[in-house]
Design a protein around this motif. Sequence first.
Motif, PDB file in Angstrom:
ATOM      1  N   THR A  32      15.292  -1.551   2.013  1.00 47.16           N
ATOM      2  CA  THR A  32      14.320  -2.447   1.123  1.00 47.16           C
ATOM      3  C   THR A  32      12.889  -1.983   1.657  1.00 47.16           C
ATOM      4  O   THR A  32      12.508  -1.209   2.521  1.00 47.16           O
ATOM      5  N   SER A  33      11.987  -2.287   0.619  1.00 45.76           N
ATOM      6  CA  SER A  33      10.464  -1.938   1.020  1.00 45.76           C
ATOM      7  C   SER A  33      10.108  -2.591   2.382  1.00 45.76           C
ATOM      8  O   SER A  33       9.345  -1.778   3.254  1.00 45.76           O
ATOM      9  N   THR A  34      10.282  -3.566   2.892  1.00 47.66           N
ATOM     10  CA  THR A  34      10.082  -4.134   4.318  1.00 47.66           C
ATOM     11  C   THR A  34      10.610  -3.313   5.403  1.00 47.66           C
ATOM     12  O   THR A  34      10.001  -3.052   6.391  1.00 47.66           O
ATOM     13  N   ALA A  35      12.188  -3.020   5.260  1.00 49.23           N
ATOM     14  CA  ALA A  35      12.612  -2.124   6.301  1.00 49.23           C
ATOM     15  C   ALA A  35      11.754  -0.894   6.418  1.00 49.23           C
ATOM     16  O   ALA A  35      11.653   0.021   7.493  1.00 49.23           O
ATOM     17  N   LEU A  36      11.605  -0.287   5.182  1.00 49.71           N
ATOM     18  CA  LEU A  36      10.889   1.178   5.107  1.00 49.71           C
ATOM     19  C   LEU A  36       9.448   1.040   5.653  1.00 49.71           C
ATOM     20  O   LEU A  36       9.206   1.881   6.399  1.00 49.71           O
ATOM     21  N   GLY A  37       8.823   0.121   5.147  1.00 49.94           N
ATOM     22  CA  GLY A  37       7.306   0.145   5.644  1.00 49.94           C
ATOM     23  C   GLY A  37       6.656  -1.085   5.890  1.00 49.94           C
ATOM     24  O   GLY A  37       5.569  -1.432   5.798  1.00 49.94           O
ATOM     25  N   GLY A  38       7.453  -2.352   6.313  1.00 48.58           N
ATOM     26  CA  GLY A  38       6.864  -3.485   6.682  1.00 48.58           C
ATOM     27  C   GLY A  38       6.401  -3.728   8.483  1.00 48.58           C
ATOM     28  O   GLY A  38       6.342  -2.365   8.933  1.00 48.58           O
ATOM     29  N   ILE A  39       6.033  -4.662   8.569  1.00 47.43           N
ATOM     30  CA  ILE A  39       5.597  -4.741  10.074  1.00 47.43           C
ATOM     31  C   ILE A  39       6.320  -4.286  11.171  1.00 47.43           C
ATOM     32  O   ILE A  39       5.848  -3.754  12.307  1.00 47.43           O
ATOM     33  N   VAL A  98       4.769   6.001   1.691  1.00 51.18           N
ATOM     34  CA  VAL A  98       4.303   7.083   0.783  1.00 51.18           C
ATOM     35  C   VAL A  98       5.409   7.236  -0.390  1.00 51.18           C
ATOM     36  O   VAL A  98       5.167   6.917  -1.706  1.00 51.18           O
ATOM     37  N   THR A  99       6.812   7.144  -0.080  1.00 50.62           N
ATOM     38  CA  THR A  99       7.596   7.245  -0.935  1.00 50.62           C
ATOM     39  C   THR A  99       8.645   6.191  -0.771  1.00 50.62           C
ATOM     40  O   THR A  99       9.024   5.530   0.101  1.00 50.62           O
ATOM     41  N   GLY A 100       8.872   5.348  -2.040  1.00 49.72           N
ATOM     42  CA  GLY A 100       9.472   4.283  -2.050  1.00 49.72           C
ATOM     43  C   GLY A 100      11.104   4.049  -1.830  1.00 49.72           C
ATOM     44  O   GLY A 100      11.553   5.103  -1.582  1.00 49.72           O
ATOM     45  N   PRO A 101      11.502   2.809  -1.804  1.00 48.80           N
ATOM     46  CA  PRO A 101      13.082   2.700  -1.422  1.00 48.80           C
ATOM     47  C   PRO A 101      13.909   3.430  -2.319  1.00 48.80           C
ATOM     48  O   PRO A 101      14.969   4.064  -1.885  1.00 48.80           O
ATOM     49  N   ARG A 102      13.540   3.293  -3.642  1.00 45.20           N
ATOM     50  CA  ARG A 102      14.589   3.984  -4.639  1.00 45.20           C
ATOM     51  C   ARG A 102      14.457   5.605  -4.285  1.00 45.20           C
ATOM     52  O   ARG A 102      15.501   6.153  -4.401  1.00 45.20           O
ATOM     53  N   VAL A 103      13.430   6.200  -4.004  1.00 45.57           N
ATOM     54  CA  VAL A 103      13.644   7.580  -3.685  1.00 45.57           C
ATOM     55  C   VAL A 103      14.010   8.002  -2.596  1.00 45.57           C
ATOM     56  O   VAL A 103      14.931   9.190  -2.478  1.00 45.57           O
ATOM     57  N   VAL A 104      13.966   7.060  -1.572  1.00 47.76           N
ATOM     58  CA  VAL A 104      14.374   7.374  -0.176  1.00 47.76           C
ATOM     59  C   VAL A 104      16.253   7.114  -0.390  1.00 47.76           C
ATOM     60  O   VAL A 104      17.004   7.909   0.290  1.00 47.76           O
ATOM     61  N   GLU A 105      16.648   6.180  -1.187  1.00 51.78           N
ATOM     62  CA  GLU A 105      18.098   6.032  -1.398  1.00 51.78           C
ATOM     63  C   GLU A 105      18.634   7.224  -1.886  1.00 51.78           C
ATOM     64  O   GLU A 105      19.722   7.699  -1.579  1.00 51.78           O
ATOM     65  N   ALA A 106      17.787   7.761  -3.220  1.00 53.21           N
ATOM     66  CA  ALA A 106      18.383   8.852  -3.957  1.00 53.21           C
ATOM     67  C   ALA A 106      18.613  10.102  -3.011  1.00 53.21           C
ATOM     68  O   ALA A 106      19.525  10.895  -3.207  1.00 53.21           O
ATOM     69  N   TYR A 107      17.714  10.239  -2.161  1.00 53.60           N
ATOM     70  CA  TYR A 107      17.779  11.512  -0.926  1.00 53.60           C
ATOM     71  C   TYR A 107      18.785  11.446   0.044  1.00 53.60           C
ATOM     72  O   TYR A 107      19.502  12.247   0.349  1.00 53.60           O
ATOM     73  N   LEU A 152       0.939  -1.092   0.030  1.00 52.88           N
ATOM     74  CA  LEU A 152       0.114  -0.018  -0.120  1.00 52.88           C
ATOM     75  C   LEU A 152       1.047   1.237   0.018  1.00 52.88           C
ATOM     76  O   LEU A 152       1.685   1.270   1.113  1.00 52.88           O
ATOM     77  N   THR A 153       0.908   1.801  -1.042  1.00 44.39           N
ATOM     78  CA  THR A 153       1.939   3.120  -1.274  1.00 44.39           C
ATOM     79  C   THR A 153       1.114   4.355  -1.713  1.00 44.39           C
ATOM     80  O   THR A 153      -0.002   4.380  -2.082  1.00 44.39           O
ATOM     81  N   SER A 154       2.015   5.300  -1.829  1.00 41.64           N
ATOM     82  CA  SER A 154       1.630   6.803  -2.124  1.00 41.64           C
ATOM     83  C   SER A 154       0.408   7.089  -1.465  1.00 41.64           C
ATOM     84  O   SER A 154       0.039   7.244  -0.078  1.00 41.64           O
ATOM     85  N   GLY A 155      -0.559   7.853  -2.341  1.00 41.94           N
ATOM     86  CA  GLY A 155      -1.688   8.503  -1.642  1.00 41.94           C
ATOM     87  C   GLY A 155      -2.558   7.707  -0.757  1.00 41.94           C
ATOM     88  O   GLY A 155      -2.945   7.776   0.671  1.00 41.94           O
ATOM     89  N   PRO A 156      -2.793   6.106  -1.030  1.00 41.45           N
ATOM     90  CA  PRO A 156      -3.477   5.246  -0.280  1.00 41.45           C
ATOM     91  C   PRO A 156      -3.126   4.981   1.180  1.00 41.45           C
ATOM     92  O   PRO A 156      -3.845   4.840   2.256  1.00 41.45           O
ATOM     93  N   ALA A 157      -1.903   5.018   1.229  1.00 36.47           N
ATOM     94  CA  ALA A 157      -1.126   4.684   2.502  1.00 36.47           C
ATOM     95  C   ALA A 157      -1.366   5.892   3.293  1.00 36.47           C
ATOM     96  O   ALA A 157      -1.287   5.586   4.566  1.00 36.47           O
ATOM     97  N   LEU A 158      -1.586   7.129   2.985  1.00 30.22           N
ATOM     98  CA  LEU A 158      -1.856   8.131   4.116  1.00 30.22           C
ATOM     99  C   LEU A 158      -3.182   7.928   4.540  1.00 30.22           C
ATOM    100  O   LEU A 158      -3.287   8.440   5.748  1.00 30.22           O
TER     101      LEU A 158
END
Length: 206
Positions: A140-147, A125-134, A101-107
């Motif tokens: 990983t997706s799990t580390a960013l927004g997993g349980i 809201v913002t995925g792993p690639r964008v987080v890494e770029a900044y 569940l990402t982007s607007g729906p996640a909010l």
Amino acid sequence: ATGHLPTLNCMIDPRTPVLVGAGQFQHRADGLDDALDASALMAEAIRAAREQRLPLVAVPSMIGVAIDEGLDASDGWARAARELVAASGIIPLLMVVHGPLTSGPALLLALADVVVFTADACAFVTGPRVVEAYTGEPITSTALGGITAHHRSTGLASMVVDDLDGALDAVSAVLAHLPDHVDLPAPRLSTDDPSDPPTPEPGDLL
């Protein structure tokens, strides 16, 4: 009670709450129209639940709109958020995260009363690639927004269960303690606990 709204083929509560099914949100929207359809469905379900004064149970699972799809797609989820705000405090709002569940729906999750995550769910809201770029840090997706992130750190996950069946069971158990809407008393549960038990512990602490 749900009118023409799509629902999961299950009954989790005898009061028949408005239930937005997982099948409506399983995959990424194929362009603007699908994204708007998904957000419109969510907004309509929330509005119907509020007007009929029934609990809302939503099981959204989709990758949100892309930045190149413009403001209209994001506006659809903003309208769903506005409906959630209007319903908040009037009816119980429960969501199950089962899958991505990402982007607007996640909010929208932050506006729910109770959020149940399954073991393989993730929300951000913002995925792993964008987080890494900044940040320059791979993640990983799990580390960013997993349980682990949402149960132990953000507090967004009220409960974590193994699968969707377990999540619906958990939602059913929560609904057993809640009224349909704010103007009804909470359900009374029979118990053999005394109404005036001795509680010396607080005095000991003081």
